[in-house]
Design a protein around this motif. Sequence first.
Motif, PDB file in Angstrom:
ATOM      1  N   ASP A   1       0.878  -1.163   0.000  1.00  0.00           N
ATOM      2  CA  ASP A   1       0.000   0.000   0.000  1.00  0.00           C
ATOM      3  C   ASP A   1       0.918   1.216   0.000  1.00  0.00           C
ATOM      4  N   PRO A   2       0.991   1.959  -1.114  1.00  0.00           N
ATOM      5  CA  PRO A   2       1.973   3.054  -1.185  1.00  0.00           C
ATOM      6  C   PRO A   2       1.709   4.174  -0.196  1.00  0.00           C
ATOM      7  N   ARG A   3       0.478   4.253   0.320  1.00  0.00           N
ATOM      8  CA  ARG A   3       0.122   5.333   1.237  1.00  0.00           C
ATOM      9  C   ARG A   3       0.634   5.077   2.648  1.00  0.00           C
ATOM     10  N   THR A   4       0.800   3.794   3.018  1.00  0.00           N
ATOM     11  CA  THR A   4       1.168   3.444   4.393  1.00  0.00           C
ATOM     12  C   THR A   4       2.415   2.589   4.497  1.00  0.00           C
TER      13      THR A   4
ATOM     14  N   LEU B   1      11.209  -6.552  -3.243  1.00  0.00           N
ATOM     15  CA  LEU B   1      10.670  -5.548  -2.337  1.00  0.00           C
ATOM     16  C   LEU B   1      11.215  -4.166  -2.685  1.00  0.00           C
ATOM     17  N   GLN B   2      12.513  -4.079  -2.981  1.00  0.00           N
ATOM     18  CA  GLN B   2      13.096  -2.791  -3.330  1.00  0.00           C
ATOM     19  C   GLN B   2      12.445  -2.206  -4.585  1.00  0.00           C
ATOM     20  N   VAL B   3      12.197  -3.047  -5.568  1.00  0.00           N
ATOM     21  CA  VAL B   3      11.566  -2.571  -6.795  1.00  0.00           C
ATOM     22  C   VAL B   3      10.145  -2.090  -6.502  1.00  0.00           C
ATOM     23  N   ALA B   4       9.429  -2.811  -5.634  1.00  0.00           N
ATOM     24  CA  ALA B   4       8.090  -2.367  -5.236  1.00  0.00           C
ATOM     25  C   ALA B   4       8.159  -1.031  -4.507  1.00  0.00           C
ATOM     26  N   MET B   5       9.206  -0.820  -3.733  1.00  0.00           N
ATOM     27  CA  MET B   5       9.369   0.453  -3.013  1.00  0.00           C
ATOM     28  C   MET B   5       9.573   1.618  -3.976  1.00  0.00           C
ATOM     29  N   ILE B   6      10.281   1.379  -5.070  1.00  0.00           N
ATOM     30  CA  ILE B   6      10.469   2.434  -6.068  1.00  0.00           C
ATOM     31  C   ILE B   6       9.118   2.832  -6.651  1.00  0.00           C
TER      32      ILE B   6
ATOM     33  N   ASN C   1       3.150   7.519  -4.447  1.00  0.00           N
ATOM     34  CA  ASN C   1       2.805   8.303  -3.262  1.00  0.00           C
ATOM     35  C   ASN C   1       3.382   9.712  -3.314  1.00  0.00           C
ATOM     36  N   ASP C   2       3.363  10.307  -4.498  1.00  0.00           N
ATOM     37  CA  ASP C   2       3.830  11.701  -4.674  1.00  0.00           C
ATOM     38  C   ASP C   2       5.269  11.900  -4.227  1.00  0.00           C
ATOM     39  N   GLY C   3       6.084  10.877  -4.401  1.00  0.00           N
ATOM     40  CA  GLY C   3       7.507  11.005  -4.111  1.00  0.00           C
ATOM     41  C   GLY C   3       7.917  10.647  -2.703  1.00  0.00           C
ATOM     42  N   VAL C   4       6.957  10.244  -1.856  1.00  0.00           N
ATOM     43  CA  VAL C   4       7.256   9.893  -0.464  1.00  0.00           C
ATOM     44  C   VAL C   4       7.295   8.376  -0.318  1.00  0.00           C
TER      45      VAL C   4
ATOM     46  N   ALA D   1       1.981   4.342  10.261  1.00  0.00           N
ATOM     47  CA  ALA D   1       2.668   4.607   8.999  1.00  0.00           C
ATOM     48  C   ALA D   1       3.778   5.631   9.225  1.00  0.00           C
ATOM     49  N   GLN D   2       4.979   5.309   8.723  1.00  0.00           N
ATOM     50  CA  GLN D   2       6.133   6.181   8.912  1.00  0.00           C
ATOM     51  C   GLN D   2       6.833   6.430   7.586  1.00  0.00           C
ATOM     52  N   GLU D   3       7.230   7.678   7.377  1.00  0.00           N
ATOM     53  CA  GLU D   3       7.996   8.005   6.179  1.00  0.00           C
ATOM     54  C   GLU D   3       9.424   7.494   6.314  1.00  0.00           C
ATOM     55  N   LEU D   4       9.911   6.849   5.260  1.00  0.00           N
ATOM     56  CA  LEU D   4      11.289   6.387   5.230  1.00  0.00           C
ATOM     57  C   LEU D   4      12.194   7.427   4.565  1.00  0.00           C
TER      58      LEU D   4
END
Length: 485
Positions: free
Chosen positions: A162-165, A344-349, A355-358, A381-384
Amino acid sequence: MNAPIRRLAVVVAAMFAALLISTTYIQFFQADTLREMAGNRRTLLDQYGRDRGAILVDGTPIAESEPTDDDLRWIRTYSQGQLYAHVTGYYSFTYGAGLGLERSENALLSGSADSLFYRRLPDLVTGREPTGATLEITIDPRVQRAAAQALGDRRGAVVALDPRTGAILAMVSHPTYDPNTLSSHNLSAVQQSYETLNEDASRPLVNRAIAGDLYPPGSVFKLVVAAAALESNEFNPDSELPSPLRYTLPGTSTSIPNFGGSSCSGGETTSLFDSVRVSCNTSFAWLAGELGADQLNAQAEAFGFGQPLQVPLPVTPSRYPVDADDAQVGLTGIGQYDVRVTPLQVAMIAASIANDGVLMQPHLVDTVRDKDLDPIDTTSAQELSTPISVTTAQELTDMMVAVVDAGSGGAAALPGIQVAGKTGTAEFGTTGAAHAWFTGFAPADNPTIAVAVLVESATADWTGETGGVVAAPIARAVLEAGVNP
């Protein structure tokens, strides 16, 4: 007292002192080591004899302890063992807490975590057996099942976020295994199963989604290169890049072609936008050289490369090569040379673009509950990091939508829902073998799910397993399950 008796008394006193010292040393200094010894049956019986906490998906146990009539008292069962094996791991009397959440959250599940101390006090007073905490995890059962079914019997992995969280909605690795074969009370059968799994050349115990051998990302890494170009303010989506049929790597006579040997646009240059849409190798190899290794490495690190990560399962850090020469930097522009990633890293990209760059911290545990299912702790949810600007994220999204609508990712398209994506076909070794990739998110205008799909090369030499042919249809099934509850 004569001399012989005095000497004997000294010897006896020394022996008693040695016995006292050795006993104290064993009981105090070696206590932890002895307690943790694999063969300490008393410790194993004490730990295995506890009511271990359950692991829940959407309120349903996928791992729980059931009482038995034998001296082990409890047996760990996995109701959908193969579907969730790499999420849960296994809990075995013979081998202990192995892999997955069973290992990484063992203290909570066993009830020994410091955070549970005050909740254990009533058990100490009443003499009641301690129980472990229950873990409610973030997996969406529909997305997990869709990923497993779509991947089928191919080797590879699927991760959905979930890109938002940052919540992990699916984590699938194939081949898989049945953790029930390792939690059985038939200890000889458990040993045989464990040996068979470890000797299996397909490595079913390895969670390909987050660990094991890292993979070359191929053209999905072009998203990182395009992000670095846009963030540099020296390029925009309309910037024209050289796009010859073949690009000669700096300082060498080696040239790389576009896929199929085709032209990217029919001309000598191609816009950055279309270079992403058609996945132009020659323009991205050139662009990587223009940006340089330092800028590409910095952008990759902003997306999470090189960072140790716990979700809480430990994640092998992805990497961009250090000390690459100019020719090697050109190869990294198309996700080759020594660029290595986890799914997982590719999914994070993809998730950070969505998520608007976050980039949000990926996590697998949503809520920790006590034995009465009252919440103890909930993951917020925490920003990395913020690897790219809102503007760059929107420009990349537009490019990725074009990949699906009019490029190599058409097999990921969904009716009535706009999908953003990027394909990749990553060569490795010396025989031409290639892994197939797809990453993307949906709906493109309001993303709720981001996905990365890896399908390992099915043959020793490449026979057409491109990301658009093999991985994109799998991503389509996962995205459809995520956006159509």
